[in-house]
Design a protein around this motif. Structure first.
Motif: not given
Length: 619
Positions: A436-447
């Motif tokens: 989940q942390n990796l997915i959060k990283d990717l989503v926040n990186g896109c934002l």
């Protein structure tokens, strides 16, 4: 409030609906679970599910018959068809049942055995240390049709064997399929098998075999020679590309840093003074050189990529020619011609699409960041952001195309791609729950990229850490602080961000003067020094707007603070501020304006004590 009659009516309605649902479910159960009756058909045994099983690959089903091709052991071509009674359930076979594909493989193995005898005879005559008198006689074979135990069979007799080899037996199923007598079917098979034996006898004759071995050596030498030539060209192009890369970098370093590409083009178009026209001509010449170098670099990269695929094509064509020359490899020639070629085409197209997508993304990002109607600060900001955006988009496009290539490759190997995708979805769901942390990283990186919070080259403060952004991707951000330490922060942990270099920067300077200073005179001196700095040719390109002396900002313990603002290019607030402080100190010294430092005054209510009182400890 409902009446008793209404309640009874509602209860009856519910019962009726419940009965209808039960009747519907019972009908489904009856239709789904009852055994079906078949008219005019004998019972074939097994369940209905077994009757609907499809035949294996390479087998065609025609009612009560199943048909398969017998393939050539030499080149893989279709020789003739054989038939057997239909086998519904291949998981439970009795001793009397022989599936048609098993029978086909048996005939092919027998043909392969007979052909191997030709190969052994030819190799013995070529390489065995025999004298001319001791050398074995050339092998010769003949295909005949005979009767064995009341069945028509096709046999091979040879000069080196005392007993014929039975290749195939014509069954009643074969006769029914061909609609001919067993003897007529056997004659057709005889013709096909005789042609195969004749081809093997020719290919494995010592003269032809030696000639093909020489051709094989020539093909191998040609492959190695062409590969070496392509490698030499690839290396030469690499050296030339490195030279052009150094020239491109050196010319980029001497380019006018204060102008963007769009502003340089505008300067060329708007210049009217002779000196300006000369400078504009220089800028235009530099632009043409840069664009020419960039195109040549792109051309060299594409040529080197194309050479790699030419080398792959050379080896593929060479291997295919080898399989057509050596008789022992001829059975795989059709396979080499079809499946490997499909894989090469798939990955060539994938690789080409990756290069095209990267080029289109780079061109789109370059067109987006260059705009003649934008200020240099905005263009520079877009240039910083474009590095991260283009890298992320190119990575996403490459991953997507590679995934498509993998799926097409799996399809070529006959693997069930939908099942793999379903299994991959389950595995992906399990991984996502544990990452989940990796997915959060990717989503926040896109934002971060979409909202342009910061980019590579910005000086920011986040999570209490300040520094220059050296690396930014969808997963993490790396800062280099003033002490040279590299700080890595996952994007999911980024909250409040302070960007000190977004579009423009500011020198925010509080200047302290003594209380005895003439404030109007001090403000005039500060304004004069700031104006002179902004008009200095060495510094005016870094200062975007005229400096603003805001006036008295605060009263301190021993000083008065005068506030100054100067808007600068990104990352230039620090050198501009240092230069302004140096000049202001000289101006204050010439004007007699003192910069206060901490002082403390001590007052005694009864006057200063005498020396004797100090000695007696009265103070």
């Amino acid at each position: 409030m409902p009446q008793p009659g209404d309640v009874d009516h509602m209860m009856n309605t519910r019962r009726l609906i419940r009965l209808l649902l039960l009747g519907f479910l019972a009908s489904l159960a009856v239709m789904g679970w009852s055994s079906q009756a078949y008219g005019q058909l004998p019972s074939l045994g097994g369940s209905v599910a077994a009757e609907t099983r499809l035949p294996p690959s390479g087998v065609s089903r025609y009612g009560a018959l199943e048909v398969a091709w017998v393939k050539s052991p030499l080149g893989g071509e279709n020789l003739f068809q054989i038939a057997s009674p239909t086998v519904i359930d291949r998981s439970s076979l009795d001793g009397a049942q022989l599936p048609v594909e098993v029978r086909s493989h048996n005939i092919e193995d027998l043909l392969r055995l007979e052909i191997s005898r030709f190969r052994q005879n030819a190799l013995s005559r070529l390489f065995a240390p025999f004298t001319a008198a001791e050398a074995p006689a050339p092998r010769s074979a003949q295909v005949i049709v005979s009767t064995l135990q009341g069945l028509t069979v096709v046999q091979v007799t040879s000069t080196t064997s005392s007993r014929p080899l039975t290749i195939a037996t014509v069954t009643q199923a074969d006769a029914n399929f061909y609609s001919e007598t067993p003897e007529q079917v056997a004659q057709q098979w005889q013709t096909a098998i005789a042609g195969e034996i004749q081809q093997a006898e020719t290919l494995y004759s010592p003269e032809v075999l030696l000639q093909r071995l020489q051709q094989t050596i020539a093909i191998l030498l040609g492959i190695l020679l062409l590969t070496g030539l392509l490698a030499l060209i690839y290396r030469r192009l690499g050296k030339r590309q490195a030279q052009l890369q150094r020239r491109y970098a050196s010319k980029a370093e001497v380019s006018p840093p204060e102008q963007s590409l769009a502003e340089q083009q505008k300067t060329v178009a708007d210049s009217s003074h002779p000196a300006e026209r000369f400078e504009a001509a220089q800028i235009s010449h530099w632009l043409q050189q840069q664009l020419s170098l960039q195109r040549r670099l792109t051309l060299y990269k594409f040529a080197r990529w194309l050479l790699i695929w030419l080398a792959v094509l050379v080896w593929y064509v060479g291997l295919y020619l080898l399989t057509t020359r050596l008789p022992i490899l001829m059975q795989w020639s059709r396979t080499v011609l079809t499946q490997p070629l499909s894989l090469i085409v798939i990955w060539f197209v994938v690789s080409l699409l990756i290069r095209i997508s990267n080029s289109l993304i780079q061109r789109s990002v370059s067109a987006w960041k260059e705009n003649a109607y934008l200020s240099f600060g905005v263009v520079q900001r877009k240039a910083l952001r474009s590095q991260t955006v283009s890298g992320a988009l190119q990575g996403l496009a490459s991953c997507t195309l590679v995934l498509i290539g993998i799926l097409l490759t799996l399809t070529e190997f006959g693997l069930p791609v939908p099942s793999l995708l379903a299994g991959g979805a389950v595995i992906g769901l399990a991984i996502s729950l544990g990452a989940q942390n990796l997915i959060k990283d990717l989503v926040n990186g896109c934002l971060i990229l979409l909202e342009d919070q910061f980019a590579v080259g910005d000086v920011i403060t986040l999570n209490g850490e300040s520094g220059l952004v050296e690396r930014l991707n969808l997963r993490l951000t790396q800062l280099r602080n003033p002490d040279g330490e590299l700080i890595t922060i996952p994007n999911s942990q980024i909250g409040l961000v302070k960007n000190q270099t977004s579009t423009w920067s500011r020198v925010n300077l509080g200047i302290n003067v003594a209380y005895s200073t003439d404030l109007d005179h001090a403000i005039a001196v500060i304004d004069k020094v700031a104006t002179q700095l902004s008009q200095d040719p060495d510094w005016q390109s870094l200062i975007l707007e005229p400096p603003q002396v805001l006036g008295v900002d605060a009263f301190g313990d021993n000083s008065i603070t005068i506030r100054l603002w100067m808007q600068t290019e990104p990352l230039q607030q620090w050198p501009v501020g240092r230069e302004f402080r140096r000049r202001l100190k000289k101006a204050f010294d010439q004007a007699g304006i003192s910069i206060p430092f901490p002082q403390r005054s001590i007052w005694f209510e009864n006057g200063l004590p005498e020396k004797g009182e100090i000695k007696r400890g009265m103070v």
